[in-house]
Design a protein around this motif. Structure first.
Motif, PDB file in Angstrom:
ATOM      1  N   ILE A 179       2.420   5.998   5.172  1.00  0.00           N
ATOM      2  CA  ILE A 179       2.174   6.581   3.852  1.00  0.00           C
ATOM      3  C   ILE A 179       1.133   5.805   3.059  1.00  0.00           C
ATOM      4  O   ILE A 179       0.270   6.400   2.404  1.00  0.00           O
ATOM      5  CB  ILE A 179       3.505   6.687   3.080  1.00  0.00           C
ATOM      6  CG1 ILE A 179       4.415   7.712   3.749  1.00  0.00           C
ATOM      7  CG2 ILE A 179       3.267   7.056   1.633  1.00  0.00           C
ATOM      8  CD1 ILE A 179       5.813   7.764   3.196  1.00  0.00           C
ATOM      9  N   ILE A 180       1.173   4.479   3.089  1.00  0.00           N
ATOM     10  CA  ILE A 180       0.281   3.666   2.259  1.00  0.00           C
ATOM     11  C   ILE A 180      -1.192   3.949   2.527  1.00  0.00           C
ATOM     12  O   ILE A 180      -1.971   4.096   1.582  1.00  0.00           O
ATOM     13  CB  ILE A 180       0.621   2.169   2.391  1.00  0.00           C
ATOM     14  CG1 ILE A 180       1.960   1.898   1.689  1.00  0.00           C
ATOM     15  CG2 ILE A 180      -0.465   1.294   1.805  1.00  0.00           C
ATOM     16  CD1 ILE A 180       2.484   0.506   1.848  1.00  0.00           C
TER      17      ILE A 180
ATOM     18  N   LYS B 201      -2.570   6.689   3.392  1.00  0.00           N
ATOM     19  CA  LYS B 201      -2.905   8.022   2.870  1.00  0.00           C
ATOM     20  C   LYS B 201      -2.972   8.017   1.350  1.00  0.00           C
ATOM     21  O   LYS B 201      -3.673   8.829   0.759  1.00  0.00           O
ATOM     22  CB  LYS B 201      -1.879   9.043   3.354  1.00  0.00           C
ATOM     23  CG  LYS B 201      -1.984   9.270   4.845  1.00  0.00           C
ATOM     24  CD  LYS B 201      -1.045  10.331   5.316  1.00  0.00           C
ATOM     25  CE  LYS B 201      -1.232  10.520   6.811  1.00  0.00           C
ATOM     26  NZ  LYS B 201      -0.417  11.566   7.364  1.00  0.00           N
ATOM     27  N   ILE B 202      -2.240   7.108   0.724  1.00  0.00           N
ATOM     28  CA  ILE B 202      -2.255   7.020  -0.739  1.00  0.00           C
ATOM     29  C   ILE B 202      -3.521   6.338  -1.222  1.00  0.00           C
ATOM     30  O   ILE B 202      -4.131   6.729  -2.204  1.00  0.00           O
ATOM     31  CB  ILE B 202      -1.013   6.268  -1.255  1.00  0.00           C
ATOM     32  CG1 ILE B 202       0.242   7.088  -0.959  1.00  0.00           C
ATOM     33  CG2 ILE B 202      -1.111   5.993  -2.734  1.00  0.00           C
ATOM     34  CD1 ILE B 202       1.530   6.357  -1.290  1.00  0.00           C
ATOM     35  N   MET B 203      -3.927   5.289  -0.537  1.00  0.00           N
ATOM     36  CA  MET B 203      -5.077   4.491  -0.992  1.00  0.00           C
ATOM     37  C   MET B 203      -6.367   4.943  -0.412  1.00  0.00           C
ATOM     38  O   MET B 203      -6.739   5.604   0.293  1.00  0.00           O
ATOM     39  CB  MET B 203      -4.848   3.029  -0.648  1.00  0.00           C
ATOM     40  CG  MET B 203      -3.667   2.493  -1.363  1.00  0.00           C
ATOM     41  SD  MET B 203      -3.556   0.749  -1.140  1.00  0.00           S
ATOM     42  CE  MET B 203      -2.256   0.377  -2.282  1.00  0.00           C
TER      43      MET B 203
ATOM     44  N   GLY C 162       6.255   3.256   5.697  1.00  0.00           N
ATOM     45  CA  GLY C 162       5.308   2.613   4.787  1.00  0.00           C
ATOM     46  C   GLY C 162       3.930   2.496   5.391  1.00  0.00           C
ATOM     47  O   GLY C 162       2.921   2.738   4.715  1.00  0.00           O
TER      48      GLY C 162
END
Length: 94
Positions: A89-90, A92-94, A86
């Motif tokens: 990944i988080i 890179k998403i935001m 998490g």
């Protein structure tokens, strides 16, 4: 016999995540793409070992005292693995 094999596999899985410590002493392991891939692979393995131990404990009824210890530790590893993924990944998403 099956329960002893499942317990042995779960016990070995307790020690595998700690092998990242000697690997991280190398310079190549601290560079960006290698470090991210290595941490992701260890996190996925930790999640797998937690799920494997839970399934072995519940479905295969391998419920010895050693398996109870493996269940607790590998479950904590699985939670930590989800947290590590998490944290990777988080951002890179935001």
């Amino acid at each position: 016999m099956k329960n002893k094999i499942l317990t042995a596999v779960s016990t070995i899985m307790l020690f595998v995540p700690w092998t990242i410590l000697p690997l991280r002493t190398f310079d190549w392991a601290l560079e960006s793409p290698v470090a991210e891939i290595m941490i992701a692979c260890y996190a996925v393995f930790m999640i797998f070992s937690g799920v494997f131990t839970i399934i072995s404990y519940v479905r295969a009824k391998a419920q010895s005292n050693l398996m109870k210890v493996c269940l607790i530790v590998n479950s904590l590893y699985a939670v930590a693995g989800v947290a590590f993924l998490g944290m990777m990944i988080i951002p890179k998403i935001m």
